[in-house]
Design a protein around this motif. Structure first.
Motif, mmCIF file in Angstrom:
data_model
loop_
_atom_site.group_PDB
_atom_site.id
_atom_site.type_symbol
_atom_site.label_atom_id
_atom_site.label_comp_id
_atom_site.label_asym_id
_atom_site.label_seq_id
_atom_site.Cartn_x
_atom_site.Cartn_y
_atom_site.Cartn_z
ATOM 1 N N UNK A 419 0.516 -0.446 -0.332
ATOM 2 C CA UNK A 419 -0.119 0.142 -0.059
ATOM 3 C C UNK A 419 1.055 1.089 -0.344
ATOM 4 N N UNK A 420 0.478 2.436 -1.047
ATOM 5 C CA UNK A 420 1.136 3.819 -1.137
ATOM 6 C C UNK A 420 1.013 4.467 -0.455
ATOM 7 N N UNK A 421 1.081 5.105 0.131
ATOM 8 C CA UNK A 421 0.931 5.919 0.486
ATOM 9 C C UNK A 421 1.877 7.766 -0.428
ATOM 10 N N UNK A 422 0.523 8.710 -1.167
ATOM 11 C CA UNK A 422 2.159 9.756 -1.510
ATOM 12 C C UNK A 422 0.592 11.326 -0.949
ATOM 13 N N UNK A 429 -2.507 0.776 -3.785
ATOM 14 C CA UNK A 429 -2.236 -0.054 -4.185
ATOM 15 C C UNK A 429 -0.900 -0.102 -5.484
ATOM 16 N N UNK A 430 -0.339 -1.048 -5.555
ATOM 17 C CA UNK A 430 1.046 -0.510 -7.186
ATOM 18 C C UNK A 430 0.441 -0.048 -8.312
ATOM 19 N N UNK A 431 -0.096 -0.613 -7.927
ATOM 20 C CA UNK A 431 -0.654 -0.757 -10.072
ATOM 21 C C UNK A 431 -1.621 0.436 -10.011
ATOM 22 N N UNK A 432 -2.552 1.052 -9.121
ATOM 23 C CA UNK A 432 -2.923 2.218 -9.515
ATOM 24 C C UNK A 432 -2.218 3.553 -9.460
ATOM 25 N N UNK A 436 4.618 6.541 -14.370
ATOM 26 C CA UNK A 436 6.215 7.001 -14.234
ATOM 27 C C UNK A 436 5.910 7.337 -12.489
ATOM 28 N N UNK A 437 5.248 7.133 -11.692
ATOM 29 C CA UNK A 437 5.466 6.642 -10.128
ATOM 30 C C UNK A 437 5.492 5.409 -10.206
ATOM 31 N N UNK A 438 5.122 4.672 -10.785
ATOM 32 C CA UNK A 438 5.681 3.318 -10.731
ATOM 33 C C UNK A 438 7.099 2.636 -10.702
ATOM 34 N N UNK A 439 7.901 3.617 -11.728
ATOM 35 C CA UNK A 439 9.022 3.270 -12.493
ATOM 36 C C UNK A 439 9.966 4.545 -10.976
#
Length: 581
Positions: A419-422, A429-432, A436-439
């Motif tokens: 789980x990612x918090x920005x 989730x990562x795939x959402x 660019x942000x995933x990389x």
């Protein structure tokens, strides 16, 4: 059979035999037994033999049979190989050998010989070998061939022997060299008393026993050292013992020409080529042990025929095509930058063209990741067991433990299980995330350092802060939780602490920055902990995200083959059996 001698005194009887020239049948019936009894009565050490029963005795045959018959009676071998020149006067070598074999069989059960000197042989036990050429090399090769035969292998408690009494110097030299090469006992019949008029020795003054074996002259004792170095994974030093080419080391000794400078080498080219294969294998293993999987793979692919899979560590095949290598880079500064960039690219998933895809990362390739982890663990074990390099073992164990913490997080990212918090936004989730942000996020995760913070996040404690990406990550609901694999180990992270820092982590930092001596016990404790870490990673994380991978990677090769298997693959049949076992 034949004429009888009338003199009772052994000296007089010897002179009578010389004067009358009654032949070898008379010698066996009338003089041989008396000679041996006289020699033993004078001093039993005269007939000491080689201290063990003899299975196969190789005899170099000259013009005189008497010393050879004495040797046979004293050693009483189970088999005999007669090595003969092409001609003896008007007789061919094989005919001459046949004459001698008849005399040998006449010794069997002969009542004129004391029972302790009667050999037990039959016609099938005597091999006659006429040399293709009268040279030391041909003697050497003939003995090499004969002693490799299954029937020449001695049973337990027995030995084979090479006797160099009988023949001319060139034949003796070849037999001597073979015995020195194989480590077999060398026997020789010497005499204390010669008659100046007859120019012959008195047989009853014979001394039959083993003479010194100048094995060192061959460099071939070095094979024993090569084996020890190989088994300790000191491949570079083992390679040095073999020699760079046929001008040095063992390879130089094998190419030595003992006949003359224009003659043939002792060993045939096929045998020398086998040692070249061994040297190439050592080079491959050296590259592998040093972590240069790419170079090791190039060497592995250069073998024709292809090497059997069981002599090639699994990591070479799995990692060789993707692993960073700077073998062709000339300058050190260029090599350092290139190696760093390639290494980061492997972890992050960067292509040669500069594009980035986390799906191309090492962490996205489970078989290759597992091959690396198992290979690294095995190398840590060898640093302790074979190299006794405890400091290096500890540092690599700590590094692998931290690498596995990062690997757990990375494979969770790649499987959409973080789980990612920005900022202050709700977790996603990562795939959402955008591509660019995933990389960017994955790159920052790969470059993150700090074992304690990663361990805490994996145990579902605090979030991991990826500051440069502006993200905080934690395990998602579909990710495993970290089992406390360190619990109960000698360096238990929760128990053995320096202030609030695990001693395991703190000691690693001190050992990196100072030349701190670490004893074996601490290195073994670190190995215990990292073994537990590897096991937890494989079962709880890798198998979770990639079901069946452990079953599909059982019994993979993580070590160089045992020495006997190496000898088998390289067909080192020219080595004595004890050097191949």
């Amino acid at each position: 059979m034949g004429q009888q001698l009338t003199k009772r005194n052994v000296t007089d009887r010897t002179l009578e035999y010389w004067e009358e020239k009654p032949g070898y049948w008379c010698y066996i019936d009338e003089l041989l037994g008396e000679e041996l009894k006289a020699a033993k009565n004078d001093n039993p050490r005269r007939l000491q033999g080689v201290g063990r029963p003899v299975h196969t005795l190789a005899l170099t045959v000259g013009e005189s049979f008497e010393p050879l018959l004495q040797t046979i009676c004293v050693l009483r071998p189970q088999r005999i190989i007669l090595i003969l020149n092409q001609r003896y006067g008007n007789k061919k070598g094989k005919e001459y050998g046949h004459d001698l074999s008849q005399l040998i069989l006449y010794l069997v059960g002969n009542p004129n010989l004391p029972e302790e000197f009667r050999p037990q042989l039959s016609k099938k036990d005597i091999q006659i070998r006429e040399l293709p050429a009268d040279s030391p090399t041909q003697v050497f090769r003939t003995l090499l061939e004969e002693f490799q035969k299954s029937e020449a292998q001695p049973p337990a408690g027995y030995t084979n022997v090479v006797d160099i009494t009988g023949a001319k110097k060139s034949m003796i030299a070849g037999a001597f060299f073979y015995a020195a090469h194989s480590g077999l006992p060398i026997t020789y019949v010497d005499f204390d008393k010669y008659d100046p008029d007859w120019r012959r020795p008195y047989g009853y003054t014979c001394k039959i026993g083993q003479i010194a074996n100048p094995y060192e002259a061959f460099h071939l004792r070095d094979w024993e050292q090569v084996r020890r170095l190989y088994e300790s994974y000191s491949f570079r030093n083992a390679l040095a013992m073999l020699g760079k080419d046929e001008t040095s080391g063992i390879r130089g000794a094998m190419a030595w020409k003992i006949d003359d400078t224009a003659g043939e080498p002792l060993f045939e080219k096929s045998d020398r080529d086998k040692v070249t294969v061994v040297a190439r294998l050592f080079e491959m293993y050296e590259a592998w042990e040093n972590g240069d999987y790419a170079l090791a793979k190039q060497m592995r692919d250069s073998f024709n025929p292809r090497l059997p899979d069981d002599v090639v560590p699994w990591s070479i095949d799995e990692l060789g095509d993707i692993w960073p290598s700077v073998a062709l880079t000339v300058t050190a500064n260029q090599a350092a930058l290139e190696l760093l960039n390639k290494h980061l690219a492997l972890k992050q998933g960067l292509s040669k063209q500069g594009s980035s895809s986390p799906a191309d990362s090492l962490f996205a390739q489970p078989k290759r990741l597992l091959a690396y982890v198992r290979d690294e663990l095995a190398k840590i074990e060898r640093l302790i067991e074979k190299n006794e390099d405890y400091r290096s073992a500890y540092l690599r164990a700590a590094a692998l433990e931290e690498f596995l913490l990062k690997a757990r997080l990375c494979i969770s990212w790649l499987n959409n299980s973080l789980d990612i918090e920005i900022g202050n936004n709700p977790p996603v989730t990562v795939f959402t995330l955008s591509q660019t942000d995933q990389i960017d996020g994955f790159k920052n995760l790969v470059e993150h350092s700090g074992a304690d913070s990663m361990r805490n996040t994996l145990a579902r404690g605090s979030r991991l802060n990826l500051k440069q990406a502006g993200m905080k990550v934690r395990l998602g609901s579909n990710a495993p939780s970290l089992h406390p694999y360190w619990s109960g180990t000698t360096l238990d992270i929760d128990v053995v602490q320096h202030g609030s820092t695990p001693c395991f982590t703190k000691l690693r930092g001190e050992a990196i920055h100072t030349h701190l001596y670490l004893p074996r016990s601490i290195a073994e404790a670190a190995l215990e902990l990292v073994r537990a870490a590897v096991d937890e990673f494989e079962r709880n994380w890798l198998e979770h995200f990639h079901p069946g991978i452990l079953a599909n990677t059982q019994n993979k090769v993580i070590a160089a083959p045992a020495w006997p298997r190496l000898c088998e693959v390289c067909e080192l049949t020219f080595l004595p059996p004890r050097l191949r076992s």
